[in-house]
Enzyme design. Structure first.
Site, PDB file in Angstrom:
ATOM      1  N   HIS A 176      -2.177  -5.372   1.404  1.00  0.00           N
ATOM      2  CA  HIS A 176      -3.455  -6.054   1.173  1.00  0.00           C
ATOM      3  C   HIS A 176      -3.134  -7.482   0.789  1.00  0.00           C
ATOM      4  O   HIS A 176      -2.129  -7.737   0.127  1.00  0.00           O
ATOM      5  CB  HIS A 176      -4.212  -5.381   0.015  1.00  0.00           C
ATOM      6  CG  HIS A 176      -5.321  -6.243  -0.529  1.00  0.00           C
ATOM      7  ND1 HIS A 176      -6.574  -6.256   0.034  1.00  0.00           N
ATOM      8  CD2 HIS A 176      -5.347  -7.173  -1.541  1.00  0.00           C
ATOM      9  CE1 HIS A 176      -7.331  -7.138  -0.622  1.00  0.00           C
ATOM     10  NE2 HIS A 176      -6.611  -7.701  -1.579  1.00  0.00           N
ATOM     11  N   ARG A 227       2.612  -6.363   9.094  1.00  0.00           N
ATOM     12  CA  ARG A 227       1.901  -5.208   9.644  1.00  0.00           C
ATOM     13  C   ARG A 227       2.476  -4.782  10.995  1.00  0.00           C
ATOM     14  O   ARG A 227       2.550  -3.579  11.285  1.00  0.00           O
ATOM     15  CB  ARG A 227       0.406  -5.498   9.720  1.00  0.00           C
ATOM     16  CG  ARG A 227      -0.254  -5.357   8.337  1.00  0.00           C
ATOM     17  CD  ARG A 227      -1.637  -5.918   8.307  1.00  0.00           C
ATOM     18  NE  ARG A 227      -2.397  -5.510   7.121  1.00  0.00           N
ATOM     19  CZ  ARG A 227      -3.525  -6.088   6.733  1.00  0.00           C
ATOM     20  NH1 ARG A 227      -4.016  -7.103   7.416  1.00  0.00           N
ATOM     21  NH2 ARG A 227      -4.164  -5.658   5.665  1.00  0.00           N
ATOM     22  N   PHE A 269     -15.887   2.884   6.735  1.00  0.00           N
ATOM     23  CA  PHE A 269     -14.517   3.307   6.423  1.00  0.00           C
ATOM     24  C   PHE A 269     -14.229   3.312   4.914  1.00  0.00           C
ATOM     25  O   PHE A 269     -13.096   3.579   4.501  1.00  0.00           O
ATOM     26  CB  PHE A 269     -13.501   2.400   7.141  1.00  0.00           C
ATOM     27  CG  PHE A 269     -13.647   0.931   6.835  1.00  0.00           C
ATOM     28  CD1 PHE A 269     -13.082   0.369   5.698  1.00  0.00           C
ATOM     29  CD2 PHE A 269     -14.337   0.091   7.701  1.00  0.00           C
ATOM     30  CE1 PHE A 269     -13.213  -0.974   5.411  1.00  0.00           C
ATOM     31  CE2 PHE A 269     -14.477  -1.264   7.419  1.00  0.00           C
ATOM     32  CZ  PHE A 269     -13.920  -1.793   6.274  1.00  0.00           C
ATOM     33  N   GLU A 328      -9.349 -10.730  -7.943  1.00  0.00           N
ATOM     34  CA  GLU A 328      -8.399  -9.621  -7.745  1.00  0.00           C
ATOM     35  C   GLU A 328      -7.232  -9.711  -8.734  1.00  0.00           C
ATOM     36  O   GLU A 328      -6.767  -8.687  -9.249  1.00  0.00           O
ATOM     37  CB  GLU A 328      -7.893  -9.628  -6.302  1.00  0.00           C
ATOM     38  CG  GLU A 328      -9.004  -9.273  -5.313  1.00  0.00           C
ATOM     39  CD  GLU A 328      -8.574  -9.361  -3.854  1.00  0.00           C
ATOM     40  OE1 GLU A 328      -7.395  -9.689  -3.587  1.00  0.00           O
ATOM     41  OE2 GLU A 328      -9.422  -9.098  -2.994  1.00  0.00           O
ATOM     42  N   THR A 388      -5.424  -7.072  10.628  1.00  0.00           N
ATOM     43  CA  THR A 388      -5.745  -5.825   9.912  1.00  0.00           C
ATOM     44  C   THR A 388      -5.261  -4.597  10.683  1.00  0.00           C
ATOM     45  O   THR A 388      -4.695  -3.673  10.098  1.00  0.00           O
ATOM     46  CB  THR A 388      -7.278  -5.732   9.703  1.00  0.00           C
ATOM     47  OG1 THR A 388      -7.729  -6.948   9.099  1.00  0.00           O
ATOM     48  CG2 THR A 388      -7.651  -4.555   8.825  1.00  0.00           C
ATOM     49  N   TYR A 431     -12.378  -2.411  -4.168  1.00  0.00           N
ATOM     50  CA  TYR A 431     -12.884  -2.614  -2.801  1.00  0.00           C
ATOM     51  C   TYR A 431     -14.411  -2.571  -2.733  1.00  0.00           C
ATOM     52  O   TYR A 431     -14.973  -2.327  -1.660  1.00  0.00           O
ATOM     53  CB  TYR A 431     -12.287  -1.561  -1.863  1.00  0.00           C
ATOM     54  CG  TYR A 431     -10.891  -1.898  -1.373  1.00  0.00           C
ATOM     55  CD1 TYR A 431     -10.651  -3.013  -0.566  1.00  0.00           C
ATOM     56  CD2 TYR A 431      -9.806  -1.095  -1.694  1.00  0.00           C
ATOM     57  CE1 TYR A 431      -9.368  -3.317  -0.105  1.00  0.00           C
ATOM     58  CE2 TYR A 431      -8.521  -1.386  -1.231  1.00  0.00           C
ATOM     59  CZ  TYR A 431      -8.315  -2.504  -0.441  1.00  0.00           C
ATOM     60  OH  TYR A 431      -7.054  -2.803   0.019  1.00  0.00           O
ATOM     61  N   LYS A 439       0.828  -1.211   0.000  1.00  0.00           N
ATOM     62  CA  LYS A 439       0.000   0.000   0.000  1.00  0.00           C
ATOM     63  C   LYS A 439       0.869   1.273   0.000  1.00  0.00           C
ATOM     64  O   LYS A 439       2.080   1.211   0.265  1.00  0.00           O
ATOM     65  CB  LYS A 439      -0.938  -0.044   1.216  1.00  0.00           C
ATOM     66  CG  LYS A 439      -1.979  -1.180   1.139  1.00  0.00           C
ATOM     67  CD  LYS A 439      -3.000  -1.059   2.272  1.00  0.00           C
ATOM     68  CE  LYS A 439      -4.060  -2.137   2.214  1.00  0.00           C
ATOM     69  NZ  LYS A 439      -5.105  -1.954   3.257  1.00  0.00           N
ATOM     70  N   ARG A 492      -1.678 -14.294   4.265  1.00  0.00           N
ATOM     71  CA  ARG A 492      -2.459 -13.693   5.358  1.00  0.00           C
ATOM     72  C   ARG A 492      -1.698 -13.838   6.686  1.00  0.00           C
ATOM     73  O   ARG A 492      -1.691 -12.934   7.513  1.00  0.00           O
ATOM     74  CB  ARG A 492      -3.834 -14.354   5.479  1.00  0.00           C
ATOM     75  CG  ARG A 492      -4.709 -14.236   4.249  1.00  0.00           C
ATOM     76  CD  ARG A 492      -5.356 -12.901   4.035  1.00  0.00           C
ATOM     77  NE  ARG A 492      -6.122 -12.432   5.155  1.00  0.00           N
ATOM     78  CZ  ARG A 492      -6.775 -11.266   5.176  1.00  0.00           C
ATOM     79  NH1 ARG A 492      -6.727 -10.461   4.117  1.00  0.00           N
ATOM     80  NH2 ARG A 492      -7.445 -10.888   6.221  1.00  0.00           N
ATOM     81  N   ASN A 535      -2.023   0.341   6.632  1.00  0.00           N
ATOM     82  CA  ASN A 535      -1.585  -0.948   7.191  1.00  0.00           C
ATOM     83  C   ASN A 535      -0.718  -1.775   6.242  1.00  0.00           C
ATOM     84  O   ASN A 535      -0.706  -3.003   6.299  1.00  0.00           O
ATOM     85  CB  ASN A 535      -2.778  -1.729   7.753  1.00  0.00           C
ATOM     86  CG  ASN A 535      -3.778  -2.130   6.702  1.00  0.00           C
ATOM     87  OD1 ASN A 535      -3.629  -1.804   5.533  1.00  0.00           O
ATOM     88  ND2 ASN A 535      -4.799  -2.860   7.106  1.00  0.00           N
TER      89      ASN A 535
HETATM   90  P1  GDP Z   1      -7.727  -7.050   5.471  1.00  0.00           P
HETATM   91  O1  GDP Z   1      -8.208  -8.215   4.644  1.00  0.00           O
HETATM   92  O2  GDP Z   1      -6.941  -7.454   6.694  1.00  0.00           O
HETATM   93  O3  GDP Z   1      -6.987  -6.020   4.640  1.00  0.00           O
HETATM   94  O4  GDP Z   1      -9.019  -6.319   6.049  1.00  0.00           O
HETATM   95  P2  GDP Z   1     -10.489  -6.083   5.448  1.00  0.00           P
HETATM   96  O5  GDP Z   1     -10.681  -6.808   4.137  1.00  0.00           O
HETATM   97  O6  GDP Z   1     -11.474  -6.329   6.534  1.00  0.00           O
HETATM   98  O7  GDP Z   1     -10.508  -4.503   5.182  1.00  0.00           O
HETATM   99  C1  GDP Z   1      -9.894  -3.962   4.036  1.00  0.00           C
HETATM  100  C2  GDP Z   1      -9.103  -2.743   4.448  1.00  0.00           C
HETATM  101  O8  GDP Z   1     -10.006  -1.749   4.938  1.00  0.00           O
HETATM  102  C3  GDP Z   1      -8.131  -2.970   5.612  1.00  0.00           C
HETATM  103  O9  GDP Z   1      -6.885  -3.441   5.203  1.00  0.00           O
HETATM  104  C4  GDP Z   1      -8.030  -1.597   6.224  1.00  0.00           C
HETATM  105  O10 GDP Z   1      -7.082  -0.790   5.515  1.00  0.00           O
HETATM  106  C5  GDP Z   1      -9.415  -1.036   6.009  1.00  0.00           C
HETATM  107  N1  GDP Z   1     -10.231  -1.240   7.224  1.00  0.00           N
HETATM  108  C6  GDP Z   1     -10.791  -2.375   7.670  1.00  0.00           C
HETATM  109  N2  GDP Z   1     -11.478  -2.195   8.819  1.00  0.00           N
HETATM  110  C7  GDP Z   1     -11.362  -0.871   9.095  1.00  0.00           C
HETATM  111  C8  GDP Z   1     -11.871  -0.045  10.141  1.00  0.00           C
HETATM  112  O11 GDP Z   1     -12.562  -0.484  11.055  1.00  0.00           O
HETATM  113  N3  GDP Z   1     -11.521   1.281  10.076  1.00  0.00           N
HETATM  114  C9  GDP Z   1     -10.752   1.781   9.064  1.00  0.00           C
HETATM  115  N4  GDP Z   1     -10.458   3.083   9.074  1.00  0.00           N
HETATM  116  N5  GDP Z   1     -10.255   1.031   8.082  1.00  0.00           N
HETATM  117  C10 GDP Z   1     -10.556  -0.281   8.074  1.00  0.00           C
END
Ligand code: GDP
Length: 137
Positions: free
Chosen positions: A115, A102, A57, A126, A91, A49, A9, A85, A112
């Site tokens: 992805h 991370r 968010f 994807e 996350t 996304y 990212k 993962r 973070n």
């Molecule tokens: P990942 O698979 O660990 O990347 O997480 P997710 O698929 O649940 O979410 C996608 C991305 O959205 C994450 O990597 C974060 O950058 C963002 N994100 C997820 N949950 C939150 C949240 O509660 N708050 C904010 N600000 N960003 C979030």
């Protein structure tokens, strides 16, 4: 053999830790099948996304993903999706296990660092979103 999509990212690209992150993959049995550096448009990020479009968010996530270039990688290896993962960590970097990408490179739940696809179905979607088959070796 399985393939998964990784995105380094904008925060991690700005910190100049692309090589360090790729080393985590290569040192843990994953291979770079293809890779490119891209400045995503708002349109790209919203479509990529789309599964999160109802989440509170979503706008922050899209704005963050277009805040600078990203490095997009197809990783290949045994159980590549789960392995990636595991290497990424939780996350929220505050909850990420020690030694994960991370924990070591991310600043916040938005910034973070990486992805990673979370299922075989999403990995296929994807990868096809960013690459043609002839670009993946
Ligand atoms: P990942 O698979 O660990 O990347 O997480 P997710 O698929 O649940 O979410 C996608 C991305 O959205 C994450 O990597 C974060 O950058 C963002 N994100 C997820 N949950 C939150 C949240 O509660 N708050 C904010 N600000 N960003 C979030």
């Amino acid at each position: 053999m399985e393939q998964t999509l990784s995105i380094i990212k904008p925060d991690a690209v700005k910190k100049n830790v692309v090589g360090k992150i790729i080393d985590r993959f290569e040192s843990n049995g994953l291979r770079v099948a293809t890779m490119k550096k891209v400045q995503l448009s708002q349109c790209d990020a919203k479509e990529f996304y789309a599964v999160h479009k109802e989440r509170p968010f979503f706008a922050d996530l899209v704005d963050f993903m277009v805040s600078g270039p990203v490095v997009i990688i197809v990783l290949e290896g045994l159980n590549a999706i789960a392995k990636n993962r595991e290497l990424m960590g939780a996350t929220d970097p505050k909850e990420a296990a020690a030694g994960t990408i991370r924990a070591d490179f991310a600043d916040s739940i938005d910034a973070n660092a990486v992805h990673g696809s979370d299922s075989l179905e999403n990995a296929k979607r994807e990868i096809a979103f960013f690459f043609a088959n002839r670009e993946i070796y």
